[in-house]
Design a protein around this motif. Structure first.
Motif, mmCIF file in Angstrom:
data_model
loop_
_atom_site.group_PDB
_atom_site.id
_atom_site.type_symbol
_atom_site.label_atom_id
_atom_site.label_comp_id
_atom_site.label_asym_id
_atom_site.label_seq_id
_atom_site.Cartn_x
_atom_site.Cartn_y
_atom_site.Cartn_z
ATOM 1 N N GLY A 22 29.847 43.310 54.531
ATOM 2 C CA GLY A 22 30.293 44.505 54.846
ATOM 3 C C GLY A 22 30.939 45.194 53.914
ATOM 4 O O GLY A 22 30.915 45.087 52.641
ATOM 5 N N GLU A 23 32.027 45.908 54.026
ATOM 6 C CA GLU A 23 32.626 46.811 53.616
ATOM 7 C C GLU A 23 33.463 46.051 52.585
ATOM 8 O O GLU A 23 34.010 46.515 51.295
ATOM 9 C CB GLU A 23 33.734 48.057 54.161
ATOM 10 N N ALA A 24 34.102 44.869 53.148
ATOM 11 C CA ALA A 24 34.877 44.053 52.373
ATOM 12 C C ALA A 24 34.379 43.568 51.138
ATOM 13 O O ALA A 24 34.887 43.325 49.888
ATOM 14 C CB ALA A 24 35.484 42.755 53.195
ATOM 15 N N GLY A 25 32.947 43.360 51.138
ATOM 16 C CA GLY A 25 31.901 42.956 50.042
ATOM 17 C C GLY A 25 32.495 41.380 49.711
ATOM 18 O O GLY A 25 32.942 40.793 50.614
ATOM 19 N N GLU A 26 32.087 40.720 48.542
ATOM 20 C CA GLU A 26 32.148 39.392 48.089
ATOM 21 C C GLU A 26 32.344 39.464 46.967
ATOM 22 O O GLU A 26 31.821 40.089 46.051
ATOM 23 C CB GLU A 26 31.040 38.794 48.728
ATOM 24 N N GLN A 27 33.267 38.442 46.422
ATOM 25 C CA GLN A 27 33.410 38.403 44.924
ATOM 26 C C GLN A 27 31.919 37.577 44.229
ATOM 27 O O GLN A 27 31.288 36.841 44.876
ATOM 28 C CB GLN A 27 34.420 37.031 44.501
ATOM 29 N N TRP A 28 31.760 38.137 43.160
ATOM 30 C CA TRP A 28 30.396 37.854 42.341
ATOM 31 C C TRP A 28 30.814 36.358 41.446
ATOM 32 O O TRP A 28 30.954 36.676 40.192
ATOM 33 C CB TRP A 28 29.740 38.959 41.290
#
Length: 139
Positions: A22-28
């Motif tokens: 979602g909007e929070a995303g994720e670290q790559w």
């Protein structure tokens, strides 16, 4: 704004998993290549990127946005590695493959074609516009 391409093995981290964050995303995270890390250090909030499934698929499947600038990679115990956070923006309507890029007269010079092993790479403004048109999204 700058443009990028993020490569992932779909069995390790897929477009569907990225969307689920979602909007929070994720670290790559987990990137252990200096050139890829340095590319992430250049990224700014709001930069856009292509989400690319590597290995068997070898195709662009979505558009992502940088939602957190470079910071320490939490999967790294050495303190050498950094990452950005990205969030899914939209899937592409018509995924295009590495072969499509190789066969396009302008895209044949793309880093994806010339250095396909680099997991995080810049995309030029012209390449971004061409690919957006090919995949059916607004640039």
């Amino acid at each position: 704004m700058a443009y990028w391409l993020f490569k992932s093995e779909p069995n390790t981290w897929s477009w569907d998993q990225q969307v689920a964050k979602g909007e929070a995303g994720e670290q790559w995270d987990g990137v252990r290549n200096y050139q890829a890390r340095n590319n992430m250090r250049k990224m700014a909030l709001g930069d856009k990127g292509f989400f690319y499934h590597s290995i068997n698929e070898k195709r662009i499947v979505g558009i992502v946005e940088v939602c957190a600038e470079a910071h320490p990679d939490t999967t790294d115990d050495t303190g050498k590695w950094e990452c950005v956070d990205i969030k899914a923006v939209e899937p592409v309507k018509n995924p295009i493959t590495l072969e499509d890029c190789k066969n396009h007269p302008t895209l044949s010079e793309m880093i994806l074609v010339k250095n396909s092993r680099l997991s995080v790479q810049p995309v030029s403004d012209e390449e971004w516009a061409i690919i957006c048109e090919m995949v059916g999204v607004k640039p």
